[in-house]
Motif scaffolding. Structure first.
Motif, PDB file in Angstrom:
ATOM      1  N   ALA A 133      -4.199   2.399  -6.863  1.00 31.18           N
ATOM      2  CA  ALA A 133      -4.762   2.669  -5.337  1.00 31.18           C
ATOM      3  C   ALA A 133      -5.911   2.765  -5.317  1.00 31.18           C
ATOM      4  O   ALA A 133      -7.326   1.873  -4.613  1.00 31.18           O
ATOM      5  CB  ALA A 133      -4.228   3.985  -4.381  1.00 31.18           C
TER       6      ALA A 133
ATOM      7  N   GLU B 141      -0.080   3.857  -2.916  1.00 32.17           N
ATOM      8  CA  GLU B 141      -0.240   5.594  -2.266  1.00 32.17           C
ATOM      9  C   GLU B 141       0.664   6.520  -3.632  1.00 32.17           C
ATOM     10  O   GLU B 141       0.061   7.730  -3.836  1.00 32.17           O
ATOM     11  CB  GLU B 141       0.107   5.583  -1.523  1.00 32.17           C
ATOM     12  CG  GLU B 141      -0.308   5.173   0.029  1.00 32.17           C
ATOM     13  CD  GLU B 141      -0.525   5.521   1.250  1.00 32.17           C
ATOM     14  OE1 GLU B 141      -1.112   4.864   1.575  1.00 32.17           O
ATOM     15  OE2 GLU B 141       0.446   6.497   1.460  1.00 32.17           O
TER      16      GLU B 141
ATOM     17  N   TRP C 234       0.450  -1.398   0.246  1.00 31.82           N
ATOM     18  CA  TRP C 234       0.264   0.031  -0.070  1.00 31.82           C
ATOM     19  C   TRP C 234       0.108   1.526  -0.075  1.00 31.82           C
ATOM     20  O   TRP C 234       0.457   2.228  -0.145  1.00 31.82           O
ATOM     21  CB  TRP C 234      -1.102  -0.075   1.260  1.00 31.82           C
ATOM     22  CG  TRP C 234      -1.759   1.143   1.215  1.00 31.82           C
ATOM     23  CD1 TRP C 234      -1.509   2.635   2.345  1.00 31.82           C
ATOM     24  CD2 TRP C 234      -2.983   1.827   0.558  1.00 31.82           C
ATOM     25  NE1 TRP C 234      -2.231   3.056   1.915  1.00 31.82           N
ATOM     26  CE2 TRP C 234      -3.080   2.880   1.046  1.00 31.82           C
ATOM     27  CE3 TRP C 234      -3.209   0.969  -0.627  1.00 31.82           C
ATOM     28  CZ2 TRP C 234      -4.403   3.301   0.567  1.00 31.82           C
ATOM     29  CZ3 TRP C 234      -4.860   1.883  -0.980  1.00 31.82           C
ATOM     30  CH2 TRP C 234      -5.251   2.924  -0.752  1.00 31.82           C
TER      31      TRP C 234
ATOM     32  N   HIS D 252      -6.558  -0.873  -6.632  1.00 31.58           N
ATOM     33  CA  HIS D 252      -6.534  -2.238  -5.251  1.00 31.58           C
ATOM     34  C   HIS D 252      -7.752  -1.880  -4.404  1.00 31.58           C
ATOM     35  O   HIS D 252      -8.241  -2.849  -3.536  1.00 31.58           O
ATOM     36  CB  HIS D 252      -5.393  -1.855  -4.929  1.00 31.58           C
ATOM     37  CG  HIS D 252      -5.909  -2.436  -3.208  1.00 31.58           C
ATOM     38  ND1 HIS D 252      -4.391  -2.184  -2.554  1.00 31.58           N
ATOM     39  CD2 HIS D 252      -5.107  -3.460  -3.012  1.00 31.58           C
ATOM     40  CE1 HIS D 252      -4.205  -3.545  -1.542  1.00 31.58           C
ATOM     41  NE2 HIS D 252      -4.109  -3.884  -2.130  1.00 31.58           N
TER      42      HIS D 252
END
Length: 248
Positions: free
Chosen positions: A201, A195, A191, A204
Motif C-alpha cells: 500500500a 490494504e 486498494w 502504491h
C-alpha cells in the motif's frame, strides 16, 4: 266360651311365630356370619359379610425362603456367531463415521466454491458503471485495446523495458480517459486488497504521488510551452505585419 278359648289357643302360636320372625327381620340384633368351607389355615381371621372395616391383623409376610433366588448369569464364553456380530458392528460404525466425515468435507468444499463464485460475480458486477452515467464498456473498451496496441507498435524496436511498460501506460491512460468511472471502481477494488499488505500500500501511494506530480508538471510545461508558442507566433505576426507595412 269354650269354643272361643279353643280358637284362641289354636291360632295364638302361629301368630306369635309370625310376629317374632317379622321383628327379627326388621330389627336384627346379631350379625349373620357367612359360612366358609373348612381350610387348613385356622389362623386366618373370619370377617362378617356386613363388616366393611379393614382387618386389624396384617396379612402374613412371606419368608425369604419362599422367593426363589434369581438365576445366575451364564458364565459361558461367547459363541463364534456373537464374536462375528461384534466385529461386523465395529466395521459398520467405522465406515459410517468416515462416510459422515467425508460428506461434511465435501459439503464444506462446495460451500466455499459457491461463496467464492458469488463473491467473484458480485465484484465484477460492482465494477460496471451505473446506467445513468452514460459510460459504455463495449466501444470504450475497444478504444483502450487499440491504444495499448498502438503503444506496442510504437515501441517495437526499443528495448524490453519500453516494450513492456509503454503499452501498459498508454492503455491505462486511455482507460482513465474513456472509462473514468470503471477505472475508479477498479482502483478502489485494488486498494482494498492492497490494504492487507502495508508495504504494498505504501509503494502504491508513493507511485501514485509520483504519477500525479509528473502529470501536473507535464500540464504546467505544456501550458508554458503553449504560452511561449503563442508569444512567438504573436511576435512573428507583428514582424510580418511591420514588414508588410514597410513594403507598402
Amino acid at each position: 266360651m269354650a269354643f272361643r278359648s279353643l280358637m284362641r289357643q289354636r291360632y295364638a302360636a302361629p301368630l306369635a311365630a309370625t310376629l317374632g320372625a317379622a321383628g327379627l327381620a326388621l330389627y336384627p340384633r346379631r350379625y349373620v356370619h357367612a359360612e366358609a368351607p373348612p381350610s387348613d389355615d385356622d389362623g386366618v381371621e373370619r370377617r362378617p359379610i356386613y363388616d366393611d372395616k379393614p382387618s386389624l391383623y396384617p396379612p402374613p409376610e412371606s419368608s425369604p425362603s419362599d422367593n426363589p433366588p434369581p438365576p445366575s448369569p451364564s458364565t459361558s464364553s461367547p459363541t463364534p456367531t456373537d464374536r462375528l456380530t461384534v466385529h461386523i458392528k465395529r466395521a459398520r460404525l467405522f465406515l459410517h463415521g468416515h462416510a459422515v466425515v467425508a460428506e461434511d468435507k465435501v459439503n464444506e468444499l462446495m460451500t466455499s466454491f459457491l461463496n467464492l463464485e458469488s463473491s467473484f460475480t458480485s465484484t465484477i458486477a460492482g465494477l460496471a458503471p451505473p446506467r445513468e452515467s452514460g459510460e459504455r464498456l463495449l466501444p470504450n473498451g475497444i478504444y483502450v485495446l487499440v491504444a495499448a496496441m498502438a503503444g506496442s507498435i510504437v515501441t517495437r524496436n526499443r528495448n524490453i523495458v519500453l516494450r513492456a511498460s509503454v503499452p501498459v501506460a498508454v492503455g491505462v491512460g486511455a482507460a482513465y480517459a474513456v472509462l473514468p468511472i470503471t477505472m475508479r471502481n477498479v482502483g478502489d477494488l485494488v486498494w482494498t486488497y492492497e490494504e492487507k499488505y502495508p508495504a504494498l500500500a505504501e509503494n502504491h501511494i508513493r507511485i501514485k504521488e509520483r504519477v500525479q506530480r509528473f502529470w501536473e508538471t507535464g500540464k504546467a510545461h505544456t501550458a508554458m510551452t503553449g504560452a511561449m508558442i503563442e508569444d512567438k507566433v504573436s511576435e512573428a505576426r507583428g514582424a510580418v505585419e511591420d514588414w508588410v507595412k514597410k513594403g507598402k
